[in-house]
Design a protein around this motif. Structure first.
Motif, PDB file in Angstrom:
ATOM      1  N   ARG A   1       5.154  29.104 -26.726  1.00  0.00           N
ATOM      2  CA  ARG A   1       3.962  29.938 -27.664  1.00  0.00           C
ATOM      3  C   ARG A   1       4.038  31.312 -27.660  1.00  0.00           C
ATOM      4  O   ARG A   1       3.683  31.922 -28.833  1.00  0.00           O
TER       5      ARG A   1
ATOM      6  N   GLU B   1       4.688  33.316 -31.343  1.00  0.00           N
ATOM      7  CA  GLU B   1       3.924  34.194 -31.682  1.00  0.00           C
ATOM      8  C   GLU B   1       4.553  35.597 -32.322  1.00  0.00           C
ATOM      9  O   GLU B   1       4.188  36.165 -33.432  1.00  0.00           O
TER      10      GLU B   1
ATOM     11  N   LYS C   1       2.519  30.070 -35.365  1.00  0.00           N
ATOM     12  CA  LYS C   1       1.372  29.884 -34.532  1.00  0.00           C
ATOM     13  C   LYS C   1       1.600  28.456 -33.717  1.00  0.00           C
ATOM     14  O   LYS C   1       2.394  27.821 -34.385  1.00  0.00           O
ATOM     15  N   GLY C   2       1.228  28.381 -32.506  1.00  0.00           N
ATOM     16  CA  GLY C   2       1.349  27.285 -31.917  1.00  0.00           C
ATOM     17  C   GLY C   2       2.850  26.970 -31.145  1.00  0.00           C
ATOM     18  O   GLY C   2       3.252  27.856 -30.595  1.00  0.00           O
TER      19      GLY C   2
END
Length: 885
Positions: A839, A843, A848-849
C-alpha cells in the motif's frame, strides 16, 4: 323446373357464344370506387374501362356479379324480409360492350335470350325508353315487333343513367314482365306503377354522351353498353313464381331455417325466415371476401346484418346459435358458382358462431331494457334517443336494430336525440384526451376523425385500392391542396397502407391519379389508433381534398414485413416450447429488413438452444400451412389459448392469428392486428443473428427471414472461404486449423513472457541485483520495464526462494502505468505484512489500496515514472516497522 344455378350458367354461356368474354365476379369490396361501401351493380368493376382509364384485352364481356346494398345511400336493409324483392345480397347478370356494339345489337341480344333461349312469352313483355330516344323506339319495333303502347316513354332520370356529374351518361331501356291482371298494379309511368303486376327484369344502359358538371357537353367517342338483370328476379319468373323468396335457392335456406328452429316456413314467422336466409347470403359472401365484423366501416355494416338475422333467430325461439349451422346449405347451393365460399367455409362458420354466441349474451339484457323502456308507450310513440344510445353504447345494439325491433310495435326512435348522445360521448372522449398529456397540436386528428370518421383499412386482402382524400395536413395545419415539392400528410377514407402499430412499421408506397399526381409515401402512422396518415412528398401534379386517388403500397417491402411479423409469432411459440411458459413477449420491432423480439428469460441462450429454436421455426415454415384469421373478443381469444402481445391496446374485438401445425391445436395462436403471410412457406427461411441482454430478466433476439437471411448466410460463407484461403485449408478444416494456431500462439506467448521476465530480472540469467540491508532485513527491490503484471507473482516467488529470508518488492512498468508486488518470507510475516508494504508503494505511484495476504500482496498506480519512489516508500515502511518492533 330450371334452377337458379342453371339460369346463371345459361346466361353466361349465351353471351359467351355471342363472342363475350366471361369475367368472374369481382370482390364485394370495391377496388376502383372509394365512394362505394360495397359493389352494388354489375358495372362497378368495369367503371374504369368505361371511362378509358383502364384497358383490357376484350371489348365485350359478360358476368354474374355479387352485389350488396346494405350501407350508405344504397341501403335495402330495412325492407328485407317484408317485401318480395328487397335483398341485402343479390346477383347482377350483365353483358357489356366497351365501344364495340351499341343499341341495335344490345336490344337484339336481350330479346333473343328472353324469348328464344328462355321461352318467355313475348306478349308478356313491355319496355320503357327515355322520352326522346327515338332510335331505341325504332329498334324495339324492328327487332321485337313491339307496338307503341308497349314502348313506354319516361321523361324522368329513372331512364337516364350517369356515372356521376362528370363522365359517360346516356338513356336507358328497361324491360318489364307482366304477371297478369290478377295482381294489382299498373305499367311503368302510370299512377299505380308501384304495384307488383309489372316487374322490371332487365335494364339496358346506352352510354352515348359525355357530361361535365351534370350537363351533356358532347357525344362519347366510343358508345358503350352496360346491362343489368337481377338473377333473383329472373329466377322467380322462369320458375313460375312472383316472389323472389319462393325461388329454389332461397326456399332451400328458408326451409333449413324452419327445420332448425322447429317453426313453420310461412305464416307468422315468414319475415324472420326470409331475413335469416337473405342475411346469411350477404354475411357469408362478405366474410369470404375478407370483411369481418367490426364497430366501424364495412365491418360495422356486416355486424348489423348478422345481428339483425340473429335477432330474428331469437324471435323464432332458437336457443342456440343458428346461422353457422346453415352455412353448409349455402355452400351447397352457391359454392359451384362462387368457389370462394368453399374456401372460406370454415372461417364463415367460425365467424358466425362467435358473433352469435357473443350477441346472445347481451341480446336478452338489451331486449329487456327495451321492453322496460317501451312498456308504457302506445303505438306511434317515439323512444328517446338517449335510450337508443344506451342500447348501442352498453349492449352493442346498432341503431337500426333498435328501429327494427320496434317496427312491429308501431314505435319509432328519436334519431336526433341519439345523435346528440353520440356527440356528447365524443366530446367527453376529446376532453379526456386533452388531459392525458398529448400534444395540443395533435388535436387536429380529432377534428379529422369527427368529420370523416375512421380510416377503413383494406390492406389485409389487397395491396392497392382507390381512396377519397378527406384531409391534407401540412406543417401541422390543414390545407385544401398540395403541389409538387410539398411534404404533407394525406388522409383518405380507405387505404391499403398499414399504419405503424404493434411493433410493425408503417407501409410505404405511392399515391397517384390520372391527372399526373404522384406522391411518394415514406411512412404511414396511426393517429388516435383509428386514422391512417400517409406521410408523403408530392413529386408531380397536385392533390386536393375530395380527389379520388389510387393508393399502392410497396408490395416487396410489405411482403418482407409480413414474413418478419409472422416469424415473430413462430419464434414466440418456439421459445416457449424450448425454454418454458414463463417466456412472454416484452416488445418487438418488425421492419422490412429484419426484426427483433424481446422476451422474458433470466439467462443467455446456449448455442444448443438457438439451434433447436431455429430448427423448430424452419420446420413450421417448410410445412407451409395456411395462416387463418378469426375475430373474437379478447377474453374469448385468451380463453381459447391465444397469446396477447405486449403493448397492444385491445378493443371489443381482436384478430386472432392461427398458424402452423400441432397435434391438438395450431402451433401458434396470438392476438395481432398486423399483416401476415398467407401461408408459412412465404417466410422461406428463418435465421437468428444475435441474442443478447436488454435488461435484468429480458433477452433480445434479432433475426432475419427470406432473402435477407439467405444473403446473411452467403456473406458468412464467403468470409469462411476467405479465411480458409488465408489459412491454406479447406472450409471444413478451418476450425481445427484455427485451434492449432491458437495453441501455437499460446505456447509462444508463454515462452516470450519467460524470456522477458528473465531479461528484466538480470540480463537473461534470471538473477536480480543482490539484496540490501534495510533495518536488519534483507531487501530486494527492482523496477522492471515491460514485464507483464501477471508475471510479478512468479517473479516474487523466485526471488523469495533465492533470498531465503527477507522482503522482495518488484515494480512492473507498462504503457506509463505501474504494478507493484511485495513478498515477505514466512519467517518474517509476524513482524512485516506484505499488504502494509504494498500500500505504501501504491500510494507513491499515485494509486490507492492494494491487497493480498501477509506473505504476498499486489496493487498498482497510474504514474509509472515513480517506480523508484515506490521502492523507497516500501523501504521506509519496512524500517519504521522494524523500529516499532
Amino acid at each position: 323446373m330450371i334452377s337458379t344455378n342453371d339460369i346463371r350458367r345459361s346466361f353466361l354461356d349465351y353471351f359467351a357464344s355471342e363472342g363475350h368474354t366471361k369475367v368472374p365476379s369481382a370482390p364485394l369490396v370495391p377496388q376502383n370506387d372509394p365512394t362505394l361501401m360495397f359493389v352494388n351493380a354489375g358495372m362497378v368493376p368495369f367503371k374504369n374501362v368505361f371511362t378509358g382509364a383502364e384497358k383490357r384485352d376484350y371489348s365485350t364481356a359478360t358476368s354474374a356479379q355479387k352485389c350488396v346494398r346494405a350501407g350508405g345511400k344504397h341501403n335495402d336493409l330495412d325492407n328485407v324480409g317484408y317485401t318480395a324483392r328487397h335483398h341485402t345480397f343479390f346477383e347482377m347478370l350483365g353483358n357489356f360492350s366497351f365501344g364495340d356494339y351499341f343499341k341495335d345489337r344490345a336490344i337484339e341480344l336481350s330479346w333473343n335470350l328472353l324469348t328464344k333461349e328462355w321461352g318467355i312469352d313475348p306478349d308478356r313483355l313491355l319496355v320503357t325508353i327515355y322520352h326522346d330516344d327515338d332510335q331505341a323506339a325504332e329498334i324495339w319495333k324492328r327487332v321485337a315487333g313491339l307496338p307503341d303502347d308497349r314502348i313506354i316513354r319516361i321523361a324522368t332520370s329513372d331512364n337516364f343513367w350517369s356515372m356521376g356529374d362528370d363522365g359517360p351518361c346516356g338513356p336507358c331501356s328497361e324491360i318489364f314482365y307482366d304477371h297478369g291482371p290478377e295482381i294489382p298494379g299498373g305499367p311503368p309511368g302510370s299512377p299505380d306503377e308501384d304495384g307488383d303486376r309489372f316487374i322490371e327484369i332487365w335494364n339496358l344502359v346506352f352510354m352515348q354522351y359525355v357530361q361535365e358538371g351534370g350537363k351533356i357537353v358532347g357525344d362519347l367517342p366510343k358508345p358503350s353498353i352496360d346491362t343489368g338483370m337481377g338473377l333473383e328476379r329472373i329466377a322467380a319468373l322462369l320458375q313460375g313464381k312472383h316472389d323472389n323468396y319462393d325461388t329454389d335457392t332461397f326456399r332451400t335456406l328458408i326451409e333449413e331455417s324452419a327445420m332448425l328452429t322447429g317453426t313453420s316456413a310461412d305464416g307468422e314467422h315468414k319475415a324472420s325466415h326470409r331475413v335469416i336466409a337473405d342475411h346469411l347470403r350477404s354475411s357469408g359472401f362478405l366474410v369470404a371476401d375478407g370483411v369481418l365484423p367490426a364497430n366501424e366501416g364495412r365491418g360495422y355494416v356486416l355486424r348489423r346484418i348478422m345481428r339483425r338475422a340473429m335477432r330474428h333467430a331469437h324471435l323464432l325461439g332458437a336457443k342456440e346459435p343458428l346461422m353457422h349451422r346453415m352455412v353448409p346449405s349455402l355452400v351447397a347451393e352457391m359454392g359451384n358458382a362462387y368457389p370462394e365460399l368453399v374456401r372460406a367455409q370454415a372461417l364463415i362458420e367460425a365467424t358466425l358462431l362467435q358473433e352469435e354466441a357473443r350477441f346472445r349474451q347481451t341480446l336478452d339484457k338489451g331486449l329487456k331494457l327495451l321492453d322496460e323502456a317501451t312498456a308504457d308507450m302506445a303505438k306511434g310513440d317515439t323512444l328517446p334517443g338517449e335510450t337508443a344510445f344506451k342500447l348501442y353504447d352498453t349492449y352493442g345494439f346498432p341503431y337500426d336494430l333498435t328501429e327494427d325491433a320496434l317496427r312491429s310495435q308501431g314505435l319509432s326512435v328519436d334519431r336526433a336525440g341519439f345523435d346528440a348522445a353520440m356527440a356528447e360521448q365524443k366530446r367527453a372522449a376529446r376532453a379526456a384526451w386533452k388531459g392525458s398529456g398529448e400534444q395540443a397540436s395533435d388535436e387536429i386528428w380529432f377534428d379529422i376523425a369527427d368529420e370523416a370518421g375512421s380510416t377503413e383499412f383494406i390492406g389485409y386482402t389487397g395491396t392497392e385500392g382507390e381512396g377519397q382524400v378527406v384531409a391534407i395536413v401540412k406543417n401541422k395545419a390543414r390545407v385544401d391542396s398540395a403541389k409538387a415539392g410539398d411534404e404533407v400528410v394525406v388522409l383518405t377514407n380507405q387505404t391499403p397502407f398499414y399504419g405503424e402499430s404493434g411493433g410493425q412499421v408503417g407501409d410505404a408506397g405511392t399515391i397517384g391519379n390520372d391527372g399526373g399526381l404522384r406522391a411518394v409515401v415514406s411512412d404511414t402512422s396511426k393517429p388516435l389508433g383509428r386514422l391512417h396518415a400517409h406521410h408523403a412528398r408530392v413529386e408531380t401534379g397536385e392533390i386536393k381534398v375530395g380527389d379520388t386517388v389510387h393508393l399502392a403500397i410497396d408490395v416487396d417491402r410489405r411482403d418482407r414485413i409480413r414474413a418478419n411479423h409472422s416469424a415473430t409469432h413462430l419464434l414466440h411459440a418456439a421459445l416457449r416450447n424450448r425454454l418454458g411458459e414463463h417466456v412472454t413477449q416484452k416488445g418487438s420491432l418488425v421492419a422490412p429488413d429484419r426484426f427483433r423480439f424481446d422476451f422474458s428469460h433470466p439467462s443467455a441462450l446456449s448455442a444448443e438452444d438457438i439451434a433447436a429454436i431455429e430448427a423448430e421455426v424452419n420446420a413450421q415454415i417448410r410445412h407451409n400451412d395456411e395462416v387463418t384469421t378469426r375475430l373474437m373478443t379478447p377474453d374469448d381469444a385468451i380463453a381459447a389459448g391465444a397469446m396477447a402481445l405486449f403493448g397492444e391496446k385491445y378493443g371489443d374485438e381482436v384478430r386472432v392469428l392461427s398458424m402452423g401445425a400441432a397435434t391438438e391445436k395450431s402451433y401458434s395462436v396470438e392476438l395481432c392486428g398486423g399483416t401476415h403471410v398467407r401461408a408459412l412457406g412465404d417466410i422461406a427461411l428463418f435465421k437468428i443473428v444475435s441474442e443478447s441482454a436488454v435488461s435484468s430478466g429480458v433477452r433480445r433476439i434479432e433475426a432475419l427471414t427470406g432473402e435477407a437471411a439467405r444473403q446473411w448466410l452467403n456473406a458468412r460463407e464467403d468470409r469462411l472461404r476467405e479465411a480458409a484461403a488465408t489459412l491454406k485449408a479447406t472450409p471444413e478444416d478451418v476450425p481445427a486449423r484455427v485451434a492449432s494456431l491458437i495453441e501455437d500462439r499460446r505456447k509462444l506467448e508463454r515462452e516470450l513472457a519467460e524470456a522477458k521476465k528473465a531479461l528484466a530480472l538480470g540480463g537473461g540469467g534470471g538473477q536480480a541485483a543482490g539484496p540490501e540491508d534495510v533495518a536488519g532485513v534483507k531487501f530486494v527491490g527492482q523496477v522492471l520495464d515491460g514485464l507483464d503484471p501477471k508475471a510479478l507473482r512468479g517473479a516474487i516467488d523466485e526471488q523469495k526462494n533465492r533470498v531465503g529470508s527477507g522482503v522482495v518488492a518488484l515494480v512492473a512498468v507498462n504503457d506509463g502505468r505501474a504494478s507493484v508486488a511485495v513478498g515477505v518470507t514466512d519467517d518474517l510475516t509476524g513482524t512485516h505484512n506484505a499488504v502494509d508494504l504494498v500500500r505504501a508503494g501504491v500510494e507513491a505511484l499515485g494509486g490507492k489500496g492494494g491487497g493480498g495476504r501477509p506473505d504476498m500482496a499486489q496493487g498498482g498506480g497510474p504514474d509509472g515514472a515513480k517506480g523508484e519512489a515506490a521502492l523507497d516508500a516500501i523501504r521506509d515502511t519496512l524500517a519504521k516497522a522494524k523500529a516499532a518492533a
